[in-house]
Design an enzyme around this catalytic site. Structure first.
Site, PDB file in Angstrom:
ATOM      1  N   LYS A 180       2.817  61.002 -63.768  1.00  0.00           N
ATOM      2  CA  LYS A 180       2.727  61.652 -64.997  1.00  0.00           C
ATOM      3  C   LYS A 180       3.441  63.012 -63.776  1.00  0.00           C
ATOM      4  CE  LYS A 180      -0.164  65.115 -64.374  1.00  0.00           C
ATOM      5  NZ  LYS A 180       0.523  65.683 -64.506  1.00  0.00           N
ATOM      6  N   GLU A 255       0.749  64.135 -50.178  1.00  0.00           N
ATOM      7  CA  GLU A 255       2.092  65.228 -49.911  1.00  0.00           C
ATOM      8  C   GLU A 255       1.798  66.290 -50.182  1.00  0.00           C
ATOM      9  OE1 GLU A 255       4.348  67.982 -49.127  1.00  0.00           O
ATOM     10  OE2 GLU A 255       5.357  67.256 -50.409  1.00  0.00           O
ATOM     11  N   CYS A 289       6.538  73.789 -50.380  1.00  0.00           N
ATOM     12  CA  CYS A 289       5.398  73.190 -49.595  1.00  0.00           C
ATOM     13  C   CYS A 289       5.692  73.907 -47.979  1.00  0.00           C
ATOM     14  CB  CYS A 289       4.670  71.571 -49.756  1.00  0.00           C
ATOM     15  SG  CYS A 289       6.003  71.043 -50.059  1.00  0.00           S
ATOM     16  N   GLU A 386      -2.358  78.964 -47.672  1.00  0.00           N
ATOM     17  CA  GLU A 386      -1.439  78.671 -48.327  1.00  0.00           C
ATOM     18  C   GLU A 386      -0.666  79.962 -49.430  1.00  0.00           C
ATOM     19  OE1 GLU A 386       0.050  75.023 -49.973  1.00  0.00           O
ATOM     20  OE2 GLU A 386       1.725  74.722 -49.198  1.00  0.00           O
TER      21      GLU A 386
HETATM   22  P1  ADP Z   1      -0.342  73.420 -57.293  1.00  0.00           P
HETATM   23  O1  ADP Z   1      -1.050  74.492 -56.954  1.00  0.00           O
HETATM   24  O2  ADP Z   1       0.930  72.913 -57.300  1.00  0.00           O
HETATM   25  O3  ADP Z   1      -0.401  73.301 -59.267  1.00  0.00           O
HETATM   26  P2  ADP Z   1      -1.630  71.108 -57.999  1.00  0.00           P
HETATM   27  O4  ADP Z   1      -2.325  69.744 -56.981  1.00  0.00           O
HETATM   28  O5  ADP Z   1      -2.807  71.517 -58.935  1.00  0.00           O
HETATM   29  O6  ADP Z   1      -0.558  71.845 -57.562  1.00  0.00           O
HETATM   30  O7  ADP Z   1      -0.642  69.755 -58.620  1.00  0.00           O
HETATM   31  C1  ADP Z   1      -0.068  69.168 -58.885  1.00  0.00           C
HETATM   32  C2  ADP Z   1       0.246  68.087 -59.854  1.00  0.00           C
HETATM   33  O8  ADP Z   1      -1.476  67.516 -59.949  1.00  0.00           O
HETATM   34  C3  ADP Z   1       0.389  68.004 -61.391  1.00  0.00           C
HETATM   35  O9  ADP Z   1       1.143  67.759 -61.278  1.00  0.00           O
HETATM   36  C4  ADP Z   1      -1.140  68.433 -61.940  1.00  0.00           C
HETATM   37  O10 ADP Z   1      -1.292  68.066 -63.208  1.00  0.00           O
HETATM   38  C5  ADP Z   1      -1.869  68.146 -61.475  1.00  0.00           C
HETATM   39  N1  ADP Z   1      -3.422  67.318 -61.134  1.00  0.00           N
HETATM   40  C6  ADP Z   1      -3.971  68.965 -61.095  1.00  0.00           C
HETATM   41  N2  ADP Z   1      -5.098  68.658 -61.058  1.00  0.00           N
HETATM   42  C7  ADP Z   1      -6.072  66.981 -61.505  1.00  0.00           C
HETATM   43  C8  ADP Z   1      -6.180  66.350 -61.435  1.00  0.00           C
HETATM   44  N3  ADP Z   1      -7.397  66.246 -61.605  1.00  0.00           N
HETATM   45  N4  ADP Z   1      -5.961  64.991 -60.663  1.00  0.00           N
HETATM   46  C9  ADP Z   1      -5.122  64.593 -60.873  1.00  0.00           C
HETATM   47  N5  ADP Z   1      -3.959  65.333 -61.351  1.00  0.00           N
HETATM   48  C10 ADP Z   1      -4.173  66.403 -61.300  1.00  0.00           C
END
Ligand code: ADP
Length: 483
Positions: A180, A255, A289, A386
């Site tokens: 995903k 990560e 990151c 960050e």
């Molecule tokens: P960033 O702040 O870099 O966007 P996120 O952790 O929000 O980092 O996003 C990283 C990935 O995790 C993306 O693919 C995002 O769609 C996904 N993501 C965000 N929220 C969730 C969640 N509750 N469950 C699973 N994946 C998630």
């Protein structure tokens, strides 16, 4: 976009080898951060279709793991070659959805395609062991076997690279993978899936699903067919996934966020340190990151370092990623802009000063001026959160012991950098610093031959290197008796 091969622009998901839309036809828009305009839409997949992808990965697993490693290797190698051959188109797709300069997008694609190449090679070197046992009539045999069906969740800051460094080792080990990608940048992932198909990756071995992140994350975490989740993203989401996965005791590679210290000692080569800071801080508009987040400069060279850094920052060319010569594109969205502004404001209120930048850029949208602040101290937001934006925060320090204390005063530990020409100090500091990746006299250190990953709350597991494939392997001990 003016693609040489327009068929790389995919707007449906790859599910078990079939290009698929959502059963209810719902979609998610993908916007260009440079102007907010819609580039394309991708499916907001219903969970039934996500399950189909997992079922297909589960069904494909026995045959894929049974393929001779040499065959899996050849397929990965072809995938690598196709990514390199199509790098220009992939770069255009990446820049359209993420905003980074085209040259940087191309750089991401080429340097991360190398993970497919590397793991194509490593696929053939998954060695077990034969260990002498305590009795003469038996032997201890150690087999390494693929973990099973894996799920990957990747972020928007490296829409292409974060995928190859997961898919490479997973497929090399004999695992199948459902990915995903970030909802802001799914087009790079879908283009990679198209190339995977062309390379001969069998149906179900690599699927890409787009849609509601938390619903898909929940499905990955609870579906019993998934053996492992590999995630790159925020610590907050990583922590949530770990909790959700706990019931099924799934394997995890995480990560997560960093808060990299970048330390310049008095004995450093100042020009090299400035070069290192520029690449570490301003690459991808500060949205990596491993970006330097806190720049500690020893008192004796504070002024010299700051002057040279500010001069370089003033030279940076800001603009749309597609314009020639541009070095910094827009930030990913307005939320990122607001976070940068909040960090600047908080630091100013506590006595720090903006030396260059500090404002939204005249280009509008989410463009922001690259910024340098001086007089930053340990208590400010910018030092313990960050920032993920082009804000260089300079903090003065006096002694080595003091700066190591400040560098380690955080609950995360991904990258750290320091510049020094004193060999004894280099060893002392490299060993004392709490980070998974340490750059000594360099601001750019990730590559496929080296292990990338964090300590503390920056996560677990390593990507790249001979260690990277271990994350996708289980160890099985076989006792051979009666010999
Ligand atoms: P960033 O702040 O870099 O966007 P996120 O952790 O929000 O980092 O996003 C990283 C990935 O995790 C993306 O693919 C995002 O769609 C996904 N993501 C965000 N929220 C969730 C969640 N509750 N469950 C699973 N994946 C998630």
């Amino acid at each position: 976009m003016n693609l040489k091969d327009p068929t790389l622009l995919k707007t449906s998901c790859l599910v078990g080898g079939e290009w698929t839309s959502s059963a209810d036809s719902r979609t998610i828009p993908v916007n260009d951060p440079a102007d907010g305009l819609e580039v394309a839409t991708v499916p907001r997949l219903d969970i039934g279709t996500v399950r189909k992808a997992i079922d297909a990965a589960h069904a494909a697993f026995p045959a894929w793991r049974a393929r001779p490693a040499k065959e899996r290797s050849a397929i990965l190698r072809r995938w690598f070659e196709l990514v390199v051959a199509n790098a220009d188109d992939l770069a255009q797709i990446l820049t359209a959805e993420q905003g980074k300069p085209l040259a940087e997008a191309r750089g991401e694609i080429i340097s991360n395609a190398a993970y497919l190449e590397w793991f194509a090679e490593e696929a053939k070197r998954v060695y077990g062991d034969v260990i002498p046992s305590s009795g003469s009539s038996s032997r201890i045999v150690v087999l390494k076997q693929p973990v099973g069906v894996c799920a990957a969740i990747t972020p928007w800051n490296f829409p292409n690279g974060m995928i190859t460094r997961k898919a490479g080792p997973a497929l090399a080990a004999g695992c199948t993978l459902v990915l995903k990608p970030a909802s802001k940048t799914p087009l790079s992932a879908l283009a990679l899936a198209e190339l995977a198909q062309r390379a001969g990756v069998p149906p179900g071995v690599f699927s890409v699903v787009t849609g509601d992140a938390s619903a898909i994350g929940m499905e990955f975490s609870h579906n019993p067919k998934i053996a492992k989740i590999t995630f790159t993203g925020s610590t907050e989401v990583g922590r949530w996934l770990l909790k959700e996965m706990a019931d099924g005791v799934k394997r995890a590679s995480m990560e997560l966020g960093g808060n990299a210290p970048f330390i310049v000692f008095d004995d450093a080569d100042v020009d090299a340190a400035v070069e290192g800071a520029m690449i570490s801080k301003f690459r991808n508009a500060g949205q990596t990151c491993v970006c330097a987040n806190r720049i500690y400069v020893q008192a004796g060279i504070q002024d010299r370092f700051a002057e040279k850094l500010v001069a370089k920052v003033r030279e940076l060319k800001i603009g749309r990623g597609t314009e020639p010569g541009v070095q910094q594109g827009p930030l990913i969205d307005m939320k990122a802009v607001e976070k940068m502004e909040e960090h600047i404001r908080d630091a100013q209120e506590q006595g720090a000063e903006v030396v260059v930048g500090g404002q939204r850029h005249a280009l509008g949208s989410s463009f922001f001026e690259p910024t340098v602040m001086r007089g930053v101290t340990q208590g400010m937001k910018v030092t313990h959160e960050e920032t993920f934006a082009p804000l260089a925060a300079l903090i003065r320090f006096e002694t080595e012991a003091e700066v190591i204390g400040m560098a380690n005063d955080t609950d995360v530990g991904l990258a750290a950098y320091f510049f020094s020409r004193d060999l004894a100090r280099v060893w002392r500091v490299a060993e004392a610093i709490e980070a998974g990746i340490v750059g000594v006299n360099s601001g750019l250190i990730a590559n496929e031959m080296a292990p990338f990953g964090g300590v503390k709350q920056s996560g677990m597991g390593r990507e790249g290197s001979k260690y990277g494939i271990e994350d996708y392997l289980e160890i099985k001990y076989v006792c051979m008796a009666g010999i």
